[in-house]
Design a protein around this motif. Structure first.
Motif, PDB file in Angstrom:
ATOM      1  N   GLY A 163       4.711   7.837   7.875  1.00  0.00           N
ATOM      2  CA  GLY A 163       5.483   6.874   8.649  1.00  0.00           C
ATOM      3  C   GLY A 163       6.647   7.496   9.390  1.00  0.00           C
ATOM      4  N   ASN A 164       7.769   6.804   9.375  1.00  0.00           N
ATOM      5  CA  ASN A 164       8.917   7.195  10.191  1.00  0.00           C
ATOM      6  C   ASN A 164      10.195   7.455   9.406  1.00  0.00           C
ATOM      7  N   SER A 165      10.181   7.199   8.110  1.00  0.00           N
ATOM      8  CA  SER A 165      11.417   7.277   7.341  1.00  0.00           C
ATOM      9  C   SER A 165      11.431   8.483   6.410  1.00  0.00           C
ATOM     10  N   TYR A 166      12.607   8.769   5.906  1.00  0.00           N
ATOM     11  CA  TYR A 166      12.783   9.790   4.882  1.00  0.00           C
ATOM     12  C   TYR A 166      12.856   9.073   3.539  1.00  0.00           C
ATOM     13  N   HIS A 167      12.314   9.721   2.516  1.00  0.00           N
ATOM     14  CA  HIS A 167      12.329   9.158   1.172  1.00  0.00           C
ATOM     15  C   HIS A 167      12.533  10.277   0.165  1.00  0.00           C
ATOM     16  N   THR A 168      12.844   9.892  -1.078  1.00  0.00           N
ATOM     17  CA  THR A 168      12.785  10.837  -2.188  1.00  0.00           C
ATOM     18  C   THR A 168      12.030  10.158  -3.325  1.00  0.00           C
TER      19      THR A 168
ATOM     20  N   LYS B 177      12.165  14.461  -5.657  1.00  0.00           N
ATOM     21  CA  LYS B 177      11.777  15.401  -4.593  1.00  0.00           C
ATOM     22  C   LYS B 177      11.726  14.695  -3.248  1.00  0.00           C
ATOM     23  N   ASP B 178      12.247  15.394  -2.235  1.00  0.00           N
ATOM     24  CA  ASP B 178      12.225  14.867  -0.873  1.00  0.00           C
ATOM     25  C   ASP B 178      10.788  14.597  -0.455  1.00  0.00           C
ATOM     26  N   LEU B 179      10.582  13.482   0.210  1.00  0.00           N
ATOM     27  CA  LEU B 179       9.237  13.103   0.632  1.00  0.00           C
ATOM     28  C   LEU B 179       9.335  12.537   2.040  1.00  0.00           C
ATOM     29  N   MET B 180       8.919  13.343   3.002  1.00  0.00           N
ATOM     30  CA  MET B 180       9.057  12.980   4.402  1.00  0.00           C
ATOM     31  C   MET B 180       7.649  12.878   5.004  1.00  0.00           C
ATOM     32  N   PRO B 181       7.560  12.311   6.203  1.00  0.00           N
ATOM     33  CA  PRO B 181       6.236  12.130   6.803  1.00  0.00           C
ATOM     34  C   PRO B 181       5.429  13.428   6.890  1.00  0.00           C
ATOM     35  N   GLY B 182       4.192  13.363   6.414  1.00  0.00           N
ATOM     36  CA  GLY B 182       3.300  14.514   6.446  1.00  0.00           C
ATOM     37  C   GLY B 182       3.391  15.404   5.228  1.00  0.00           C
ATOM     38  N   ASP B 183       4.387  15.220   4.385  1.00  0.00           N
ATOM     39  CA  ASP B 183       4.531  16.006   3.158  1.00  0.00           C
ATOM     40  C   ASP B 183       3.518  15.574   2.099  1.00  0.00           C
TER      41      ASP B 183
ATOM     42  N   PHE C   2       2.704  16.672  -2.293  1.00  0.00           N
ATOM     43  CA  PHE C   2       2.799  17.559  -3.441  1.00  0.00           C
ATOM     44  C   PHE C   2       2.131  16.872  -4.610  1.00  0.00           C
TER      45      PHE C   2
ATOM     46  N   VAL D 237      16.416   6.606  -2.325  1.00  0.00           N
ATOM     47  CA  VAL D 237      17.288   6.077  -1.270  1.00  0.00           C
ATOM     48  C   VAL D 237      17.617   4.644  -1.694  1.00  0.00           C
TER      49      VAL D 237
END
Lengths: 337, 337, 337
Positions: B235-240, B269-275, B277, B298
């Motif tokens: 999507g479009n947002s940043y998450h952890t 852990k940081d979780l951004m679009p396209g990541d 793990f 967040v």
């Protein structure tokens, strides 16, 4: 310097963090560990027995309103700070925290990294919050690395962790965290190198430790002192932590771990809500004394005041002229919108 | 438990993920691998020949409209889910996917981590999308680690990867992804430990798997079961991503890899679009059964419903009273704005 | 290919980056290093003496207005580019930069990763900026890894770093960075493998190198060529860098470092302001020639034009028909809002 001080089983679990304003009771004197880092690491690799549980220690933590804008954790009545005290454990130890809620709102203490059952989760979902005027005991355990019966490894608890409220305002503690209910939690591994200075840096919304330039923290150390930074992210925004003229290794300790450590050396790291990391640097190593900025590298955030100073004094504790002038310029900092 | 189940060349490439609603055909029975992890790793280090290509398997994937808000991938007609099925490969294997587009929009399937030529890129730039009502074959290859002729290593394909649409709505699949056209792709290395349970967690805009609390996924496991999480950002947002009371190692497998592994232990852990793990935890290890939250850290995101439950049952599958009460409280979750 | 070219003490500190438009003076010819990577690494592990300082090199860098929207760094008058030239050092070397400010605003040059004293900090706090029409010398030092007297290791300076303005517009260089005052800085370790091609990718606000599709950079290489990407984040937004059909290892070099390297293989990495990383890939390895997209994986960012092409030609330099058609489609790219 000769041998560095290292962590041992007898390591004190909490220390006074002199520069963050976090008053932490020294439960027992610091001990110089018996094993230098390299031997300790070698020993770890042959360890394959069940983890031994270490001692249990008690601490009372008070939740207090500091001002209309601030609420803090403290180790004695009237001593709450933002961030709260640095709590330290050695792998294997247990920490029993009696939380005393002196506020008129429901609060809790929720930790990252350590072991706790549902009664110490610190959440309303698990019915483990502390009502206004109430008290509640939270138990955090830690463990050394051990080999499971199936042959895989359970990693130890060591790390640069943190704790925070999970109840005030919303079921995720959004108001509590916004007002300062957070702090650093360090779990040491036997053999870990101990610092001379500790600094807790929390990027919380558009502040550092709920403060902004020109009033953000100035962390002081003498040239050559080993300084530990514990860096924590909170709130709703994304940030990156940058420190001028000092670098660290992007692994568990922030220091190179042997010849096969392929980790990056970095001086800028993403810092998002709930993240934490830590590292140690030698103040001014290779660069000399000075007023070195640390700041969020998101441009508008630094422009709006997410900037503080790592003040590296001369070896004798005096402040070089150029550093004093830099401090003066910093304290005249204007916010750019 | 004695020896863990490990991956071998005969490892099934896809499994049924019971709790995500992702119905994955078990192409062949699970096999207990011949090599325990440590030997397998030792063996890898002396491997310096060209990679051997493994078998090729075929799978048909259907793109289907589930509702006005949802579109999914499925392994049989009428079986599309969000997220799509967990696809698994062993390093060296090839997967031939026949994509059947039952919708009235152009779609595709684009993968991360594996080898594909331009005709399997899944993009309009490379003219490899699937028109409404059409079919197209996408070929994903993988390889074991090998030494190049110049002496450097080509790393193997093993990893916690993912696949997604790259065509619906925009040339980057913005509408397709928003509506649920995504899923997990795992490439196993010989010797990798296999889990008992698998959970796919996708933070997509302000949802988890396109759902919100109190309807976000509840992942169930019994105390002591080895659980694998595959965590993906879209999507479009940043998450952890934060999981309560369980931690993992921040490396390829999420588990400690030998005595020289200096990786961090983390639980956020940081979780951004396209990541993406992945990691494995032992359900309730050291903390007991319970309804453990996982959520975006967040604050506003968790307050708005990016919260689910990892339900660790008793060993016999019964649910402890405190966990049932926690579930009830969770299902009464109110969104805070 | 047989032995790869590797870095040695005589390694040139800057090279011409042919595809980024960054004109870097080749100070001395490239040298093929004496040690292959594996031996070099083995040697490092027994190194425990004080670091030896290498040679000092001088370079003049001009800050120039390119257009109303662009300001760049360049190695000769009239040659400023965005990004600026790729600067390279070998661990132990010192770089003396004379910055010539041809603009009518205060500027500076601030580096990440290397050693500098307060007079080369490039900040107004440390009174080390360059006034309109002025000149100032900045000194960047680097060091090899060494063992401190206390037994701990000081990691070497090697890394994929970057430099940027810290003065124009605000005390954090917000205007300078926004207009293009940034570039890559690489510090090589003895034994590091050298590439045939270098590409600098800067995600700066909603642009790549201050350009947008269909005018974002097209990086060209022949099938099988070793290509180095240096990836840098700037501005105010969060991004993720994704490259199609190529992967790298998430460590210092981007390449597997021996049998115990547990690092992830990735093809998507968070890229936030102040971040930098680098890696090398073999163009088209295992996937063939083609027009491979690289883009920000935040959906709206890619839809709005944060997309470029890694063009892998045939071995003889010709462009396959499918790649030419893909380029044509890319150049007809429409922005989706």
């Amino acid at each position: 310097m000769s041998e560095p001080r290292v962590s041992s089983a007898g390591r004190a679990v909490s220390r006074r963090s002199m520069l963050t304003g976090a008053a932490v009771t020294a439960v027992s004197p610091l001990m110089v560990g018996a094993l230098p880092p390299s031997e300790a690491h070698a020993k770890e690799s042959s360890d394959d027995k069940e983890p031994s549980r270490g001692r249990t220690r008690q601490v009372t933590i008070y939740v207090e309103k500091i001002s209309d804008q601030l609420v803090g954790y403290g180790l004695a009545p009237g001593k709450a700070t933002v961030p709260g005290p640095v709590l330290e454990m050695s792998e294997g130890e247990t920490l029993q925290i009696e939380l005393v809620n002196t506020t008129d709102k429901t609060v809790s203490i929720h930790s990252h990294g350590v072991d706790y059952d549902v009664h110490s989760d610190g959440t309303d979902v698990n019915d483990s919050v502390t009502p206004p005027g109430g008290r509640r005991t939270y138990v955090w355990r830690s463990h050394e690395r051990y080999k499971r019966k199936d042959g895989t490894w359970a990693e130890g608890s060591a790390g640069y962790w943190h704790y925070h409220d999970h109840a005030m305002g919303t079921s995720h503690g959004t108001e509590g965290i916004q007002k300062g209910l957070y702090g650093a939690l360090i779990v040491r591994r036997r053999g870990d190198v101990l610092p001379a200075r500790q600094f807790t840096v929390v990027f919380n919304e558009m502040t550092i430790n709920n403060r902004k330039a020109p009033d953000a923290p100035v962390f002081e150390a003498r040239l050559g002192e080993r300084c530990e930074f514990i860096v924590i992210g909170h709130g709703n925004s994304y940030h990156t932590f940058h420190l001028h003229a000092h670098r660290w290794v992007d692994n568990r300790t922030g220091m190179r771990e042997g010849p096969n450590d392929a980790s990056r050396v970095i001086d800028n790291k993403d810092l998002m809500p709930g993240d934490s990391f830590g590292f140690q640097v030698i103040a001014g190593e290779g660069v000399g004394p000075g007023a070195w900025m640390y700041h969020c590298h998101v441009q508008f955030h630094s422009d709006m005041g997410m900037v503080g100073i790592f003040l590296v004094q001369n070896e004798d504790g005096s402040v070089p002229m150029h550093a004093q002038m830099a401090l003066d310029r910093y304290h005249g900092h204007e916010h750019h919108m």
